[in-house]
Design a protein around this motif. Structure first.
Motif, PDB file in Angstrom:
ATOM      1  N   HIS A   1      24.237   5.587 -20.569  1.00 41.25           N
ATOM      2  CA  HIS A   1      23.897   5.804 -19.155  1.00 41.25           C
ATOM      3  C   HIS A   1      24.993   6.725 -18.655  1.00 41.25           C
ATOM      4  O   HIS A   1      26.180   6.424 -18.825  1.00 41.25           O
ATOM      5  CB  HIS A   1      23.924   4.459 -18.410  1.00 41.25           C
ATOM      6  CG  HIS A   1      23.492   4.519 -16.980  1.00 41.25           C
ATOM      7  ND1 HIS A   1      22.514   3.683 -16.494  1.00 41.25           N
ATOM      8  CD2 HIS A   1      23.897   5.271 -15.937  1.00 41.25           C
ATOM      9  CE1 HIS A   1      22.342   3.920 -15.194  1.00 41.25           C
ATOM     10  NE2 HIS A   1      23.183   4.884 -14.847  1.00 41.25           N
ATOM     11  N   LEU A   2      24.627   7.852 -18.059  1.00 45.21           N
ATOM     12  CA  LEU A   2      25.619   8.808 -17.582  1.00 45.21           C
ATOM     13  C   LEU A   2      26.706   8.089 -16.798  1.00 45.21           C
ATOM     14  O   LEU A   2      26.419   7.319 -15.882  1.00 45.21           O
ATOM     15  CB  LEU A   2      24.934   9.859 -16.684  1.00 45.21           C
ATOM     16  CG  LEU A   2      25.863  10.824 -15.950  1.00 45.21           C
ATOM     17  CD1 LEU A   2      26.695  11.650 -16.922  1.00 45.21           C
ATOM     18  CD2 LEU A   2      25.051  11.722 -15.033  1.00 45.21           C
ATOM     19  N   HIS A   3      27.951   8.330 -17.176  1.00 43.09           N
ATOM     20  CA  HIS A   3      29.068   7.768 -16.424  1.00 43.09           C
ATOM     21  C   HIS A   3      30.278   8.698 -16.514  1.00 43.09           C
ATOM     22  O   HIS A   3      30.557   9.289 -17.544  1.00 43.09           O
ATOM     23  CB  HIS A   3      29.434   6.352 -16.880  1.00 43.09           C
ATOM     24  CG  HIS A   3      29.732   6.197 -18.332  1.00 43.09           C
ATOM     25  ND1 HIS A   3      28.765   6.212 -19.314  1.00 43.09           N
ATOM     26  CD2 HIS A   3      30.898   5.993 -18.975  1.00 43.09           C
ATOM     27  CE1 HIS A   3      29.322   6.023 -20.493  1.00 43.09           C
ATOM     28  NE2 HIS A   3      30.623   5.897 -20.323  1.00 43.09           N
ATOM     29  N   LEU A   4      30.939   8.832 -15.380  1.00 44.92           N
ATOM     30  CA  LEU A   4      32.139   9.643 -15.264  1.00 44.92           C
ATOM     31  C   LEU A   4      33.321   8.703 -15.122  1.00 44.92           C
ATOM     32  O   LEU A   4      33.288   7.783 -14.302  1.00 44.92           O
ATOM     33  CB  LEU A   4      32.012  10.555 -14.042  1.00 44.92           C
ATOM     34  CG  LEU A   4      33.186  11.466 -13.725  1.00 44.92           C
ATOM     35  CD1 LEU A   4      32.672  12.824 -13.265  1.00 44.92           C
ATOM     36  CD2 LEU A   4      34.077  10.858 -12.666  1.00 44.92           C
ATOM     37  N   HIS A   5      34.336   8.920 -15.940  1.00 43.11           N
ATOM     38  CA  HIS A   5      35.557   8.111 -15.904  1.00 43.11           C
ATOM     39  C   HIS A   5      36.562   8.737 -14.946  1.00 43.11           C
ATOM     40  O   HIS A   5      36.782   9.945 -14.987  1.00 43.11           O
ATOM     41  CB  HIS A   5      36.227   8.073 -17.282  1.00 43.11           C
ATOM     42  CG  HIS A   5      35.413   7.450 -18.354  1.00 43.11           C
ATOM     43  ND1 HIS A   5      35.620   6.161 -18.775  1.00 43.11           N
ATOM     44  CD2 HIS A   5      34.402   7.938 -19.111  1.00 43.11           C
ATOM     45  CE1 HIS A   5      34.775   5.887 -19.748  1.00 43.11           C
ATOM     46  NE2 HIS A   5      34.018   6.948 -19.964  1.00 43.11           N
ATOM     47  N   VAL A   6      37.170   7.931 -14.115  1.00 42.82           N
ATOM     48  CA  VAL A   6      38.324   8.343 -13.311  1.00 42.82           C
ATOM     49  C   VAL A   6      39.440   7.370 -13.669  1.00 42.82           C
ATOM     50  O   VAL A   6      39.387   6.191 -13.317  1.00 42.82           O
ATOM     51  CB  VAL A   6      38.031   8.312 -11.797  1.00 42.82           C
ATOM     52  CG1 VAL A   6      39.274   8.729 -11.015  1.00 42.82           C
ATOM     53  CG2 VAL A   6      36.854   9.215 -11.445  1.00 42.82           C
ATOM     54  N   VAL A   7      40.415   7.884 -14.408  1.00 39.30           N
ATOM     55  CA  VAL A   7      41.512   7.067 -14.912  1.00 39.30           C
ATOM     56  C   VAL A   7      42.790   7.436 -14.168  1.00 39.30           C
ATOM     57  O   VAL A   7      43.202   8.599 -14.187  1.00 39.30           O
ATOM     58  CB  VAL A   7      41.711   7.297 -16.429  1.00 39.30           C
ATOM     59  CG1 VAL A   7      42.864   6.450 -16.965  1.00 39.30           C
ATOM     60  CG2 VAL A   7      40.425   7.020 -17.193  1.00 39.30           C
ATOM     61  N   PRO A   8      43.414   6.472 -13.481  1.00 37.62           N
ATOM     62  CA  PRO A   8      44.678   6.780 -12.796  1.00 37.62           C
ATOM     63  C   PRO A   8      45.747   7.167 -13.812  1.00 37.62           C
ATOM     64  O   PRO A   8      45.838   6.560 -14.879  1.00 37.62           O
ATOM     65  CB  PRO A   8      45.041   5.485 -12.083  1.00 37.62           C
ATOM     66  CG  PRO A   8      44.109   4.443 -12.565  1.00 37.62           C
ATOM     67  CD  PRO A   8      43.026   5.085 -13.353  1.00 37.62           C
ATOM     68  N   ARG A   9      46.537   8.181 -13.454  1.00 39.44           N
ATOM     69  CA  ARG A   9      47.591   8.656 -14.348  1.00 39.44           C
ATOM     70  C   ARG A   9      48.929   8.701 -13.619  1.00 39.44           C
ATOM     71  O   ARG A   9      49.000   8.981 -12.424  1.00 39.44           O
ATOM     72  CB  ARG A   9      47.281  10.084 -14.837  1.00 39.44           C
ATOM     73  CG  ARG A   9      46.051  10.251 -15.690  1.00 39.44           C
ATOM     74  CD  ARG A   9      46.173   9.590 -17.052  1.00 39.44           C
ATOM     75  NE  ARG A   9      47.422   9.843 -17.736  1.00 39.44           N
ATOM     76  CZ  ARG A   9      47.683  10.879 -18.530  1.00 39.44           C
ATOM     77  NH1 ARG A   9      46.766  11.801 -18.732  1.00 39.44           N
ATOM     78  NH2 ARG A   9      48.862  11.003 -19.106  1.00 39.44           N
ATOM     79  N   THR A  10      49.977   8.431 -14.358  1.00 43.03           N
ATOM     80  CA  THR A  10      51.343   8.535 -13.878  1.00 43.03           C
ATOM     81  C   THR A  10      52.175   9.142 -14.995  1.00 43.03           C
ATOM     82  O   THR A  10      51.979   8.799 -16.168  1.00 43.03           O
ATOM     83  CB  THR A  10      51.900   7.144 -13.507  1.00 43.03           C
ATOM     84  OG1 THR A  10      51.035   6.567 -12.529  1.00 43.03           O
ATOM     85  CG2 THR A  10      53.301   7.226 -12.935  1.00 43.03           C
ATOM     86  N   LYS A  11      53.070  10.038 -14.660  1.00 41.28           N
ATOM     87  CA  LYS A  11      53.929  10.656 -15.671  1.00 41.28           C
ATOM     88  C   LYS A  11      54.620   9.560 -16.477  1.00 41.28           C
ATOM     89  O   LYS A  11      55.138   8.594 -15.911  1.00 41.28           O
ATOM     90  CB  LYS A  11      54.961  11.559 -15.004  1.00 41.28           C
ATOM     91  CG  LYS A  11      55.780  12.328 -15.991  1.00 41.28           C
ATOM     92  CD  LYS A  11      56.713  13.299 -15.320  1.00 41.28           C
ATOM     93  CE  LYS A  11      57.503  14.027 -16.392  1.00 41.28           C
ATOM     94  NZ  LYS A  11      58.311  15.081 -15.857  1.00 41.28           N
ATOM     95  N   GLY A  12      54.553   9.695 -17.799  1.00 43.91           N
ATOM     96  CA  GLY A  12      55.185   8.712 -18.671  1.00 43.91           C
ATOM     97  C   GLY A  12      54.311   7.506 -18.957  1.00 43.91           C
ATOM     98  O   GLY A  12      54.794   6.523 -19.516  1.00 43.91           O
ATOM     99  N   ASP A  13      53.014   7.566 -18.602  1.00 41.01           N
ATOM    100  CA  ASP A  13      52.135   6.405 -18.812  1.00 41.01           C
ATOM    101  C   ASP A  13      51.736   6.204 -20.270  1.00 41.01           C
ATOM    102  O   ASP A  13      51.104   5.212 -20.617  1.00 41.01           O
ATOM    103  CB  ASP A  13      50.900   6.465 -17.909  1.00 41.01           C
ATOM    104  CG  ASP A  13      50.002   7.678 -18.160  1.00 41.01           C
ATOM    105  OD1 ASP A  13      50.138   8.339 -19.206  1.00 41.01           O
ATOM    106  OD2 ASP A  13      49.157   7.957 -17.279  1.00 41.01           O
ATOM    107  N   GLY A  14      52.103   7.140 -21.137  1.00 43.62           N
ATOM    108  CA  GLY A  14      51.826   6.977 -22.560  1.00 43.62           C
ATOM    109  C   GLY A  14      50.558   7.662 -23.031  1.00 43.62           C
ATOM    110  O   GLY A  14      50.339   7.800 -24.235  1.00 43.62           O
ATOM    111  N   LEU A  15      49.705   8.103 -22.123  1.00 44.48           N
ATOM    112  CA  LEU A  15      48.492   8.806 -22.519  1.00 44.48           C
ATOM    113  C   LEU A  15      48.870  10.255 -22.781  1.00 44.48           C
ATOM    114  O   LEU A  15      49.427  10.927 -21.924  1.00 44.48           O
ATOM    115  CB  LEU A  15      47.452   8.707 -21.400  1.00 44.48           C
ATOM    116  CG  LEU A  15      46.037   9.122 -21.746  1.00 44.48           C
ATOM    117  CD1 LEU A  15      45.465   8.269 -22.881  1.00 44.48           C
ATOM    118  CD2 LEU A  15      45.157   8.998 -20.520  1.00 44.48           C
TER     119      LEU A  15
END
Length: 138
Positions: free
Chosen positions: A95-109
């Protein structure tokens, strides 16, 4: 659609932590977030991929994505966000879905979730030409 967990969340059959509702769209927290506050934006109508989204819903979909990207910063103290859509491949719910993932510098992603590659001599031009041809003929 029968068996679609996102359709079940939209209809209220399955509980979800809703954060935004419009006539055409619903946004709710991802049950398996990359980071807390990870939101999924979905159309109320069952559509599988971004190319299936009707032209009349595109602006509203993107406007809601912008609102959510702003909200994760304002409400959660994130410095930014990662916004993404998978189409078919790596799409855990069809099912179409758009992800919005909060980011912070140094978060490991680190960047994208997949390894990067390089173009060989002349490959970038050939790929660009193939894409231009598909766009011109599509």
């Amino acid at each position: 659609m029968d068996g679609c967990v996102f359709c079940q969340i939209i209809s209220g059959e399955v509980p979800g932590h809703l954060v935004l509702e419009t006539d055409d769209l619903v946004a709710f927290l991802d049950a398996r977030p990359v980071f807390k506050g990870h939101v999924l934006l979905v159309p109320r109508t069952h559509l599988e991929t971004l190319p299936d989204l009707p032209a009349g819903q595109r602006d509203g979909f993107l406007a809601a994505a912008q609102r959510l990207a702003t909200a994760v910063k304002d409400a959660l103290g994130a410095q930014g966000s990662f916004v993404a859509i998978n189409n078919t491949v790596s799409q855990s719910v069809p099912h179409l879905h758009l992800h919005v993932v909060p980011r912070t510098k140094g978060d490991g992603l680190r960047g994208f979730f997949w390894p990067r590659t390089k173009y060989g001599d002349g490959e970038a031009a050939a790929y660009a030409e193939r894409l231009r041809d598909a766009l011109a003929n599509g």
